[in-house]
Design a protein around this motif. Structure first.
Motif, PDB file in Angstrom:
ATOM      1  N   THR A 165       6.410   8.652  10.021  1.00 34.19           N
ATOM      2  CA  THR A 165       6.692   8.090  11.345  1.00 34.19           C
ATOM      3  C   THR A 165       7.416   6.765  11.193  1.00 34.19           C
ATOM      4  OG1 THR A 165       4.737   9.157  12.263  1.00 34.19           O
ATOM      5  CG2 THR A 165       5.679   7.307  13.517  1.00 34.19           C
ATOM      6  N   GLN A 166       6.914   5.923  10.209  1.00 33.13           N
ATOM      7  CA  GLN A 166       7.531   4.620   9.974  1.00 33.13           C
ATOM      8  C   GLN A 166       8.964   4.787   9.422  1.00 33.13           C
ATOM      9  OE1 GLN A 166       4.529   3.099   7.346  1.00 33.13           O
ATOM     10  NE2 GLN A 166       3.541   1.840   8.979  1.00 33.13           N
TER      11      GLN A 166
ATOM     12  N   SER B 107      10.984   7.280   9.975  1.00 33.04           N
ATOM     13  CA  SER B 107      11.863   7.753  11.035  1.00 33.04           C
ATOM     14  C   SER B 107      12.284   6.601  11.921  1.00 33.04           C
ATOM     15  CB  SER B 107      11.142   8.816  11.867  1.00 33.04           C
ATOM     16  OG  SER B 107      11.930   9.215  12.965  1.00 33.04           O
ATOM     17  N   ALA B 108      11.320   5.703  12.218  1.00 39.04           N
ATOM     18  CA  ALA B 108      11.613   4.558  13.076  1.00 39.04           C
ATOM     19  C   ALA B 108      12.611   3.635  12.396  1.00 39.04           C
ATOM     20  CB  ALA B 108      10.303   3.815  13.411  1.00 39.04           C
ATOM     21  N   LYS B 109      12.433   3.463  11.062  1.00 34.93           N
ATOM     22  CA  LYS B 109      13.348   2.573  10.338  1.00 34.93           C
ATOM     23  C   LYS B 109      14.754   3.161  10.300  1.00 34.93           C
ATOM     24  CE  LYS B 109      13.802  -0.079   6.065  1.00 34.93           C
ATOM     25  NZ  LYS B 109      13.934  -1.348   6.792  1.00 34.93           N
TER      26      LYS B 109
ATOM     27  N   LEU C 171       6.286   3.870   3.095  1.00 39.71           N
ATOM     28  CA  LEU C 171       6.261   4.132   4.535  1.00 39.71           C
ATOM     29  C   LEU C 171       5.767   5.540   4.821  1.00 39.71           C
ATOM     30  CD1 LEU C 171       9.677   2.521   5.572  1.00 39.71           C
ATOM     31  CD2 LEU C 171       7.385   1.488   5.695  1.00 39.71           C
TER      32      LEU C 171
ATOM     33  N   LYS D  23      16.115   5.094  12.574  1.00 44.71           N
ATOM     34  CA  LYS D  23      16.755   4.941  13.867  1.00 44.71           C
ATOM     35  C   LYS D  23      17.266   3.510  14.056  1.00 44.71           C
ATOM     36  CE  LYS D  23      14.069   8.538  16.221  1.00 44.71           C
ATOM     37  NZ  LYS D  23      13.077   8.807  17.285  1.00 44.71           N
ATOM     38  N   LYS D  24      16.451   2.546  13.614  1.00 42.49           N
ATOM     39  CA  LYS D  24      16.847   1.155  13.765  1.00 42.49           C
ATOM     40  C   LYS D  24      18.102   0.848  12.953  1.00 42.49           C
ATOM     41  CE  LYS D  24      15.082  -3.563  13.380  1.00 42.49           C
ATOM     42  NZ  LYS D  24      16.268  -4.071  12.763  1.00 42.49           N
TER      43      LYS D  24
END
Length: 322
Positions: free
Chosen positions: A288-289, A291-293, A285, A295-296
């Protein structure tokens, strides 16, 4: 001696009765017979008349006659011991060793008054009991026992025998043969004694080794248990082990650790499994990817799983994994 009444012949006392008469006897029987003589307390001697006469002639010294072995006793203290007669010649006559006596005034007086009636020799002998030297002769009232290198009167000799009997647990009044039997029964050869001591020492050493091994096993179990329960830090391990060097120390440390609360709480990571997306997938990843994961997963309540995956990813990267 040949003229003495048979009833006055004190054979087993190593003493002979003096002849009865107005004039003192010229010849006296020092030993009633030569060869084997048994004493009243069970000892045995071999009267070697030839050796005694040869020694007497070689010395060229008259043998003193004293009272109650005063010559012997005075030798110990340096006290005065006057002779009451002198033996100037020895011979064997009628199976007895006799001495020709020059009686002094005191000796004549004692005999005339019948104050003393017996003769007791003071002699030296070998370890086998063979006579070697006639030292002196005594006038006695109670027969004295011939025996040791320094002759003892009957009373003192009997006292020594009684003390020895008591020490050996033998009935009072036992003769020398009985005492020797008791002594030999309790005798332990040196080789046997040394072997027993050696075996005892080896057994004590072995027992100590076993005790030390058991102590170490108990201490190790206690310390390892405390480490596992997070009650002590690894750096404290040796310190606590030293405190357990004695039984009392071990018990004290055991009580202390039982009351001690864990110093560190468990993170729970040891029981956690890696999330479905393993470290290899996370490594692909972009930031950015990733960080998004993150948060999820936090939103879904999977923050701990994400943290575990990140730790695994860090381990893989530090070890050079792709």
């Amino acid at each position: 001696m040949q003229n003495a009444p048979q009833a006055d012949f004190a054979f087993h006392a190593l003493a002979a009765a003096l002849p009865v008469g107005d004039a003192p006897p010229e010849w006296i029987a020092i030993f009633p017979q030569v060869g084997r003589i048994d004493t009243r307390d069970g000892r045995t001697y071999d009267v070697d008349a030839a050796a005694l006469i040869a020694r007497f002639k070689a010395d060229g010294v008259a043998v003193p006659i004293d009272v109650n072995h005063s010559t012997h006793h005075a030798a110990r203290t340096g006290a005065r011991a006057d002779a009451v007669g002198w033996i100037n010649e020895l011979r064997v006559e009628g199976g007895a060793l006799q001495g020709k006596v020059e009686w002094l005034a005191e000796g004549k007086s004692l005999l005339a008054a019948k104050s003393y009636r017996f003769i007791s020799p003071d002699f030296f002998h070998t370890s086998e009991g063979v006579t070697t030297w006639l030292r002196s002769v005594a006038l006695v009232t109670a027969p004295a026992l011939g025996g040791q290198k320094a002759l003892a009167a009957a009373s003192s000799q009997e006292s020594k025998m009684e003390k020895l009997a008591a020490a050996l647990g033998v009935t009072a009044g036992a003769n020398e043969a009985a005492l020797l039997t008791a002594l030999n029964a309790g005798f332990v050869p040196k080789a046997v004694h040394d072997e027993a001591v050696s075996k005892l020492s080896a057994s004590e050493t072995k027992l100590k080794d076993i005790e030390d091994a058991n102590r170490k096993a108990r201490v190790d179990a206690l310390i390892e248990g405390a480490l596992k329960e997070k009650k002590i830090l690894p750096a404290e391990k040796d310190h606590y082990a030293q405190l357990c060097a004695t039984d009392s120390g071990f018990e004290s440390v055991k009580a202390l650790l039982a009351a001690k609360s864990p110093a560190l709480t468990k993170s729970g990571l040891d029981e956690k499994k890696e999330p479905d997306g393993d470290a290899a997938a996370l490594s692909a990843l972009t930031p950015t990817q990733l960080s998004a994961k993150a948060k999820k997963m936090v939103a879904d309540g999977e923050a701990e799983d994400f943290l575990s995956a990140m730790i695994a990813l860090s381990d893989r990267l530090s070890s050079g994994a792709a």
